[in-house]
Scaffold this active site. Sequence first.
Site, PDB file in Angstrom:
ATOM      1  N   GLU A 269       0.860  -1.186   0.000  1.00  0.00           N
ATOM      2  CA  GLU A 269       0.000   0.000   0.000  1.00  0.00           C
ATOM      3  C   GLU A 269       0.896   1.235   0.000  1.00  0.00           C
ATOM      4  OE1 GLU A 269      -1.247   0.442   4.604  1.00  0.00           O
ATOM      5  OE2 GLU A 269      -2.305  -1.185   3.565  1.00  0.00           O
ATOM      6  N   GLY A 271       2.120   5.090  -0.970  1.00  0.00           N
ATOM      7  CA  GLY A 271       1.557   6.426  -1.090  1.00  0.00           C
ATOM      8  C   GLY A 271       2.554   7.404  -1.668  1.00  0.00           C
ATOM      9  N   ARG A 272       3.499   7.847  -0.825  1.00  0.00           N
ATOM     10  CA  ARG A 272       4.480   8.846  -1.227  1.00  0.00           C
ATOM     11  C   ARG A 272       5.218   8.445  -2.508  1.00  0.00           C
ATOM     12  NH1 ARG A 272       6.813  12.261   2.396  1.00  0.00           N
ATOM     13  NH2 ARG A 272       6.170  10.871   4.076  1.00  0.00           N
ATOM     14  N   CYS A 347       4.807  34.316  10.043  1.00  0.00           N
ATOM     15  CA  CYS A 347       5.492  35.033  11.129  1.00  0.00           C
ATOM     16  C   CYS A 347       6.159  34.042  12.076  1.00  0.00           C
ATOM     17  CB  CYS A 347       4.496  35.908  11.874  1.00  0.00           C
ATOM     18  SG  CYS A 347       3.704  37.146  10.848  1.00  0.00           S
TER      19      CYS A 347
END
Length: 414
Positions: A269, A271-272, A347
């Site tokens: 499985e 992804g990346r 910021c």
Amino acid sequence: MRAPGRVRAAALALAARSSEPVSAYLYDLAALDRHAAGLRAGLPPAFELFYAVKANPEPHLLQTLAPHVHGFEVASGGELAQVRAQFPQMPVIFGGPGKTDAELALALETGTEVIHVESRSELERLAWTARTRGQIASVLLRVNLRVETLPETPLTMGGRPTPFGIDAAEVPACLSWLEEHPELRLRGIHFHLLSHQLDAGAHLRLLAAYAAQVRGWQAQHGLPLDLLNVGGGIGVNYRDPQRPFDWAAFCAGLPALAAQLPGVRWRLELGRYVTAGCGYYAMQVIDVKRTLGETFVVARGGTHQFRTPAAQGHSHPFEVLPVDPWPHPYARGSHEGGPVTVVGQLCTPKDVLAREVPVSRLRAGDLLLFPLAGAYAWNISHQQFLSHPAPAMVFLPLEERESMAVGPGGLVQA
């Protein structure tokens, strides 16, 4: 890394149309289509490729991937609902910790193929849910397994105390309990101990350790098994993109693993590793300034849109796309021949995308184009911080026709 010409052209066209500095994600769907097809083609017959939706759930990406993957892996009720709305018939597997009773019921209602159970409590709640609905739920036990030679990677989810999976010592008791609960059908085991693995040989050795443990449970407890999900874990080399994970070498080692568990289907499985390469993040330079000996490039956007560098702790690679002409009456800030630190509009001093990176020339108004931005990027960013506008979303299609950019105001031509 130079982006493909059509990606560069789309980014420059977006900047040319805008009166304000731009930030955008650009997705090369043709590149994703080719990459996914290559991944699938490299796998031997016993192995299946599922896409982990958490990496990037953009519908355009899912549509591109659908012809190439065996199914989708989801980790929440929201992901499950999204995938089912687009793909009512695709195989879906449901993993992740902390599933609610409502999510378990949704998984049964929508025909989820297999549910990956993370604890004994979740096992019992799923049994109750299935029993009250008069259904049989197919399950894998996700196991947190100690592996003596567990590889070192930047992100570890198992092999040590973590909230993920069932302690391997509890597996025999779970197997005994399941024998008395026919509303659950045990299909096999799920292991996912780490992510960001860049060493193909080390990953093969880890999968071999999984197989050895499964064989032991088969011998000792008669473990029923037709599925072995070995998770994802294959990484993207953000620091040195020219040295990626060796997919060909990895696939060459898989038949020997399959032979250790005859008749078992192995599931990856990923992804990346599937979507990172198709995505680019573009930010337009607003200011170039020098402070206490360091040159800072302040650009539209930042880590609230592209959190990947901060999350991974690296300086993300980028290229400079010159933008001309300069339309303003005031001077154009510039920098030549030295390192720069790229920051966004937030910021906080943590809003850094690349630190002390050498560039030959860079000016206000130029575009910075970051590759490898197709996974765990916009979807994991703190998008509401400071209420800056969202980036444009540009999808370059498979066919050679005009692309579409999806911005805060709706659809615009890219």
